[in-house]
Write an enzyme that holds these catalytic residues in place. Structure first.
Site: not given
Length: 607
Positions: A441-442
């Site tokens: 998620e980053g």
């Protein structure tokens, strides 16, 4: 086998004594979620996590998921039955709109339940966890068909959902996405391409899986401006809405991973798969970011959850394991060795983890309440302030809570000595599972760059100015409180360091973007230290008020007594955080102000 006790009482203390959620009783869904209801929901959720999920955590880690020749995937023993009970209990749609079959309860209850489930069994919790982002994206951006035919089935847990971004050549830089979408005569699209690292991409928990896929419509502009979001079901619904013919979607492989073995992380192949546009063409990121922001908060919760379950087990072990004699006070009077809990270094480790966990929980619940305000408040000004707060603080929650969550899992493992390295104790699984949260998620470096490069200058700095003013206002309001004074002085200093760092980046980051890049991670952690310190100051205030009032803190965790110790413990932990954690803000400021020169001095070939 490791144990886990969901922290219901701590959660209720934060929600009602610290954050005062009763003040929001006028928001939709809040009137039905008074303290008695919230406590009943959390207690029942805690029971489910303790009894149904915790025993499956090691099972899932040992068995993993199996892909069969036809591309189908079997989850570990017990996972499917646990999900059936979870769906039947209405947990998937706990905070979803009743118009789509949800219970409409506040998002803060869903966030608390997310922590409990992720601590009990992180790999299992990821399956329904991804559904929350899909529910948010479809509720806000989905067509009437999507809301009618798909959304209620996801809300009920009849079907589950995924998000498909990453490709073999493309991670964070979504502009490189190659998956294509060709328009069909019936108004749908045909998707072709491959996605990787898709959590829950294929499984046996539900009869259908709804994939939300980023792709590029033929002829669309290059880069992120040409991306669109599509709804692509594993099976196409028949006339009755039941899963019918197989779509052109298949699992090509399951990744072999360091941790979260019980979650099927899949390579997904799209071969002329039928899909439907979500939102507007070439504006897929608008819809996908709704899902991604939900996911980033969820991943931050995973960092807290692994830190909490690792702490609980390390504390239990420290009370029981006997090694050495106490340096001074604390000997139990026996001739043999003392429990290792008497040793200052063990206490340093456990206090540091617990002080983080409780402040992180307060920060997460604050975020969840802001999410409720942003989604439900009729007051435009209140919604705007909540949205600004979430935009600013979400990368901090994701980055800081997962960095520290992993560090704390390692520290808790250290309490066990050699036993922490042995699988049967469960600590090494917590370490392995916690590691992924820093990446997906980053990756956390990207979170830091997002904070410094996008969120600080956003709307001419409106969000960061409001946040700094919020903390400053709390300090000013309680400046004359003699009991809080020892706690507020370190927070005041930390706030000043954050203000100086913000000003330094504003003055130097534009002139030389490398300065912003070089200081981004330190800034994110400096912000996190102050945010957690602010939470501790608020918790200490609430605890002191309860002790100074009727003195009754409610029953202890065993249902006995008045529980004054509960509040006294809060004050002790607040003092520890301010004395031991807050001084780090000075180090972070010095690193930021050092700039990028030394960091960028070596040519690439020298590495």
């Amino acid at each position: 086998m490791p144990n886990y006790q969901p922290p219901v009482r701590d959660t209720l203390f934060i929600l009602y004594d610290v954050l005062g959620v009763e003040r929001l009783a006028n928001l939709p869904g809040f009137a039905e979620a008074g303290r008695d209801t919230a406590e009943a929901v959390l207690e029942e959720g805690a029971r489910f996590c303790r009894e149904a999920l915790t025993p499956l955590n090691r099972v899932g880690d040992a068995e993993g998921c199996r892909r069969h020749e036809d591309g189908s995937v079997t989850t570990p023993a017990g996972f499917k039955d646990a999900f059936r009970l979870y769906a039947e209990g209405g947990w998937v749609g706990l905070s979803a709109d009743p118009a789509h079959g949800g219970q409409g309860l506040p998002f803060f209850l869903g966030a608390a339940m997310n922590e409990f489930a992720s601590a009990a069994n992180m790999a299992w919790a990821m399956y329904p966890g991804l559904a929350q982002g899909a529910i948010a994206a479809l509720s806000r951006h989905g067509s009437e068909m999507a809301k009618r035919d798909y959304l209620p089935r996801i809300v009920s847990g009849e079907w589950l959902a995924t998000m498909n971004l990453t490709e073999p050549h493309c991670g964070t830089d979504l502009g490189l996405i190659r998956t294509k979408a060709a328009p069909a005569e019936d108004g749908s699209y045909r998707l072709c391409g491959q996605k990787i690292f898709i959590s829950g991409g294929e499984h046996d928990l539900t009869d259908n899986i709804v994939h939300l896929v980023l792709a590029r419509i033929e002829g669309a502009p290059a880069g992120v401006k040409g991306l669109s979001l599509f709804l692509v079901p594993k099976r196409l619904p028949d006339a009755s809405g039941a899963p019918g013919a197989a779509n052109g979607v298949s699992c090509g492989a399951i990744e072999e991973k360091m941790g979260i073995h019980g979650n099927a992380t899949c390579v997904m192949n799209y071969d002329n798969a039928q899909g439907w546009l979500i939102g507007e063409a070439n504006k897929g990121l608008n819809a996908m970011f709704t899902m991604m922001n939900e996911a980033r908060l969820g991943v931050g919760i995973q960092g807290l959850a692994q830190s909490e379950v690792a702490y609980q087990n390390a504390a239990d072990y420290a009370r029981e394991r006997r090694q050495g004699r106490a340096l001074s006070a604390g000997r139990d009077g026996s001739a043999g060795p003392d429990p290792i809990i008497v040793h200052p270094d063990i206490r340093r480790t456990l206090m540091a983890i617990r002080a983080f966990n409780e402040a992180a929980r307060a920060l997460v619940l604050t975020a969840a309440i802001n999410g409720d305000i942003a989604a439900r408040s009729p007051d435009e000004k209140a919604r705007q302030a909540a949205e600004d707060w979430l935009a600013l603080v979400t990368p901090v929650i994701k980055g800081v809570l997962t960095d520290r969550g992993f560090e704390n899992a390692v520290a808790a493992q250290q309490v066990y000595g050699g036993h922490g390295y042995i699988a049967e104790w469960g600590m090494e699984q917590f370490v392995r599972d916690a590691r992924i949260a820093m990446i997906y998620e980053g990756a956390n470096g990207i979170q830091a760059l997002d904070l410094v490069g996008r969120k600080l200058p956003m709307k001419e700095g409106r969000a960061i100015k409001a946040y700094l003013d919020e903390v400053a206002a709390f300090l000013a309001e309680h400046a004359q409180d003699a009991q809080l004074a020892p706690l507020l002085a370190p927070l005041q200093e930390g706030l000043e360091h954050l203000q100086k760092a913000t000003m330094w980046l504003a003055a130097n980051g534009m002139a030389n973007p490398d300065h912003a890049g070089a200081g981004a991670t330190d800034y994110m952690h400096l912000f996190g230290l102050v945010a957690l310190g602010h939470m501790w100051a608020k918790m200490a205030k609430a605890a002191a008020e309860r002790l100074a009032g009727d003195g009754e803190a409610g029953p202890d965790e065993n249902g006995q007594g008045e529980g004054r110790e509960f509040y006294e413990t809060k004050l002790a932990l607040a003092r520890y955080y301010m004395e031991r954690a807050m001084p780090e803000t000075g180090m972070r400021l010095k690193r930021i102000a050092a700039g990028a020169e030394a960091m960028m001095a070596l040519p690439a070939e020298a590495f």
